[in-house]
Design a protein around this motif. Sequence first.
Motif, PDB file in Angstrom:
ATOM      1  N   GLY A   1       0.800  -1.218   0.000  1.00  0.00           N
ATOM      2  CA  GLY A   1       0.000   0.000   0.000  1.00  0.00           C
ATOM      3  C   GLY A   1       0.829   1.263   0.000  1.00  0.00           C
ATOM      4  N   LEU A   2       1.993   1.215  -0.630  1.00  0.00           N
ATOM      5  CA  LEU A   2       2.882   2.377  -0.669  1.00  0.00           C
ATOM      6  C   LEU A   2       2.763   3.081  -2.018  1.00  0.00           C
ATOM      7  N   ALA A   3       2.454   4.351  -1.979  1.00  0.00           N
ATOM      8  CA  ALA A   3       2.313   5.140  -3.212  1.00  0.00           C
ATOM      9  C   ALA A   3       3.681   5.653  -3.627  1.00  0.00           C
ATOM     10  N   SER A   4       4.536   4.748  -4.035  1.00  0.00           N
ATOM     11  CA  SER A   4       5.893   5.108  -4.426  1.00  0.00           C
ATOM     12  C   SER A   4       6.269   4.288  -5.644  1.00  0.00           C
ATOM     13  N   SER A   5       7.122   4.861  -6.473  1.00  0.00           N
ATOM     14  CA  SER A   5       7.605   4.134  -7.648  1.00  0.00           C
ATOM     15  C   SER A   5       9.060   3.720  -7.446  1.00  0.00           C
ATOM     16  N   ILE A   6       9.436   3.489  -6.204  1.00  0.00           N
ATOM     17  CA  ILE A   6      10.832   3.171  -5.906  1.00  0.00           C
ATOM     18  C   ILE A   6      11.241   1.858  -6.565  1.00  0.00           C
ATOM     19  N   THR A   7      12.483   1.796  -6.990  1.00  0.00           N
ATOM     20  CA  THR A   7      13.038   0.637  -7.697  1.00  0.00           C
ATOM     21  C   THR A   7      14.002  -0.107  -6.771  1.00  0.00           C
ATOM     22  N   PRO A   8      14.523  -1.262  -7.211  1.00  0.00           N
ATOM     23  CA  PRO A   8      15.563  -1.906  -6.397  1.00  0.00           C
ATOM     24  C   PRO A   8      16.729  -0.964  -6.095  1.00  0.00           C
ATOM     25  N   HIS A   9      17.095  -0.127  -7.069  1.00  0.00           N
ATOM     26  CA  HIS A   9      18.187   0.825  -6.829  1.00  0.00           C
ATOM     27  C   HIS A   9      17.779   1.853  -5.781  1.00  0.00           C
ATOM     28  N   GLY A  10      16.464   2.119  -5.696  1.00  0.00           N
ATOM     29  CA  GLY A  10      15.980   3.037  -4.673  1.00  0.00           C
ATOM     30  C   GLY A  10      16.210   2.509  -3.269  1.00  0.00           C
ATOM     31  N   LEU A  11      16.165   1.182  -3.100  1.00  0.00           N
ATOM     32  CA  LEU A  11      16.464   0.603  -1.785  1.00  0.00           C
ATOM     33  C   LEU A  11      17.936   0.789  -1.430  1.00  0.00           C
ATOM     34  N   ARG A  12      18.773   0.838  -2.433  1.00  0.00           N
ATOM     35  CA  ARG A  12      20.197   1.165  -2.211  1.00  0.00           C
ATOM     36  C   ARG A  12      20.324   2.611  -1.711  1.00  0.00           C
ATOM     37  N   HIS A  13      19.532   3.515  -2.314  1.00  0.00           N
ATOM     38  CA  HIS A  13      19.518   4.898  -1.834  1.00  0.00           C
ATOM     39  C   HIS A  13      19.026   4.960  -0.388  1.00  0.00           C
ATOM     40  N   CYS A  14      17.989   4.179  -0.070  1.00  0.00           N
ATOM     41  CA  CYS A  14      17.457   4.143   1.300  1.00  0.00           C
ATOM     42  C   CYS A  14      18.547   3.690   2.277  1.00  0.00           C
ATOM     43  N   PHE A  15      19.247   2.616   1.911  1.00  0.00           N
ATOM     44  CA  PHE A  15      20.341   2.096   2.739  1.00  0.00           C
ATOM     45  C   PHE A  15      21.334   3.211   3.075  1.00  0.00           C
ATOM     46  N   ALA A  16      21.799   3.927   2.050  1.00  0.00           N
ATOM     47  CA  ALA A  16      22.826   4.950   2.255  1.00  0.00           C
ATOM     48  C   ALA A  16      22.294   6.129   3.062  1.00  0.00           C
ATOM     49  N   THR A  17      21.083   6.579   2.743  1.00  0.00           N
ATOM     50  CA  THR A  17      20.517   7.755   3.410  1.00  0.00           C
ATOM     51  C   THR A  17      20.213   7.468   4.874  1.00  0.00           C
ATOM     52  N   HIS A  18      19.657   6.291   5.155  1.00  0.00           N
ATOM     53  CA  HIS A  18      19.335   5.951   6.549  1.00  0.00           C
ATOM     54  C   HIS A  18      20.615   5.727   7.357  1.00  0.00           C
ATOM     55  N   MET A  19      21.637   5.143   6.742  1.00  0.00           N
ATOM     56  CA  MET A  19      22.926   4.976   7.429  1.00  0.00           C
ATOM     57  C   MET A  19      23.518   6.340   7.778  1.00  0.00           C
ATOM     58  N   LEU A  20      23.501   7.246   6.804  1.00  0.00           N
ATOM     59  CA  LEU A  20      24.048   8.586   7.029  1.00  0.00           C
ATOM     60  C   LEU A  20      23.267   9.317   8.119  1.00  0.00           C
ATOM     61  N   GLY A  21      21.937   9.191   8.052  1.00  0.00           N
ATOM     62  CA  GLY A  21      21.085   9.855   9.040  1.00  0.00           C
ATOM     63  C   GLY A  21      21.283   9.338  10.446  1.00  0.00           C
ATOM     64  N   ASN A  22      21.781   8.115  10.572  1.00  0.00           N
ATOM     65  CA  ASN A  22      21.998   7.525  11.891  1.00  0.00           C
ATOM     66  C   ASN A  22      23.455   7.566  12.328  1.00  0.00           C
ATOM     67  N   GLY A  23      24.243   8.401  11.651  1.00  0.00           N
ATOM     68  CA  GLY A  23      25.583   8.678  12.151  1.00  0.00           C
ATOM     69  C   GLY A  23      26.734   8.003  11.435  1.00  0.00           C
ATOM     70  N   ALA A  24      26.471   7.185  10.395  1.00  0.00           N
ATOM     71  CA  ALA A  24      27.577   6.559   9.661  1.00  0.00           C
ATOM     72  C   ALA A  24      28.362   7.621   8.894  1.00  0.00           C
ATOM     73  N   ASP A  25      29.669   7.440   8.792  1.00  0.00           N
ATOM     74  CA  ASP A  25      30.470   8.430   8.067  1.00  0.00           C
ATOM     75  C   ASP A  25      30.476   8.117   6.572  1.00  0.00           C
ATOM     76  N   LEU A  26      30.723   9.156   5.778  1.00  0.00           N
ATOM     77  CA  LEU A  26      30.663   9.028   4.322  1.00  0.00           C
ATOM     78  C   LEU A  26      31.672   8.024   3.777  1.00  0.00           C
ATOM     79  N   ARG A  27      32.859   7.979   4.357  1.00  0.00           N
ATOM     80  CA  ARG A  27      33.888   7.064   3.858  1.00  0.00           C
ATOM     81  C   ARG A  27      33.440   5.608   3.983  1.00  0.00           C
ATOM     82  N   SER A  28      32.819   5.272   5.104  1.00  0.00           N
ATOM     83  CA  SER A  28      32.347   3.898   5.306  1.00  0.00           C
ATOM     84  C   SER A  28      31.228   3.575   4.326  1.00  0.00           C
ATOM     85  N   ILE A  29      30.316   4.533   4.134  1.00  0.00           N
ATOM     86  CA  ILE A  29      29.217   4.317   3.192  1.00  0.00           C
ATOM     87  C   ILE A  29      29.763   4.158   1.778  1.00  0.00           C
TER      88      ILE A  29
END
Length: 303
Positions: free
Chosen positions: A241-269
Amino acid sequence: MQPEIEAFIRALTKASRASRNTVAGYGRDLADFRAFLLTMPSASGADGEPNGDVDVALISADHIRLYLAHLMKSASRATVQRRLSAIKAFFRYREGTTGAPSPARALRSPKLERRLPAILQPSEVERLIEADTGDNSPATLRDRAIMETLYSSGLRVSELVGLNWRDIDDEIGMITVRAGKGDKDRVVPIGEPALEALMAWRRVMPVAWEADGPVITNLRGRRLTTRSVEKIVANRLIRAGLASSITPHGLRHCFATHMLGNGADLRSIQEMLGHASLATTQKYTHVSMNHLKEVYRRAHPRA
């Protein structure tokens, strides 16, 4: 021109830094360029090549500019940039093998539009993963393993479907991505929920698993295609029931953005995503900054 393209593709295939996807993409891009040139008599001589091909020696910078202008009418800037990269690589190869100067040397790629990647919120990702909870059919367990792994490790969809069981170390929670983009191997962490989902899928696989066999298969035991994974994600969005057109690559974006938002550093990402340049990873800071600005706007009395 066709024989020279084929020679270039063979040379590119042998180059250790060129992935299969890069080689295939360059082949398609150069075939499209050649097809365009075949419509132009000035690229095949006054009377045309005897075999109906293009004379590479007659290709000028103006021919390439006309081709790029033709593309700009309907293609994205990213597509135009990629096609020009293929053309430049082809003429660099030709310059190195024949000494003929490259007509593409002075041409510059169009600047890409900076578009921020679309992402889901963590709660929405959870809904996506949990969409079929309670259904233990093989297809459902496989689809859940796909969602969990894409989000848990930030893999490209081509890397996911390329995994073999020997690439997953469930004891230490790591995945070896072999011949990723740029034909480079890397090792990335994978979380417990994703490992549990993978093991649940392995127990019900329709064809007995082997260490050197594919992780993600169809119900006949054949390795799944990237297109099939895209369809699975699209169907699961509807069920969640999600009104989104996110793709498998979009889940990769989610991974990176949520990691960054929770304090992961850019080099590790950067390392986990397999980005050659930190600049590529830095686009996720824009997503996080937009979120911070929105929080500030809603919460500050004088925002």
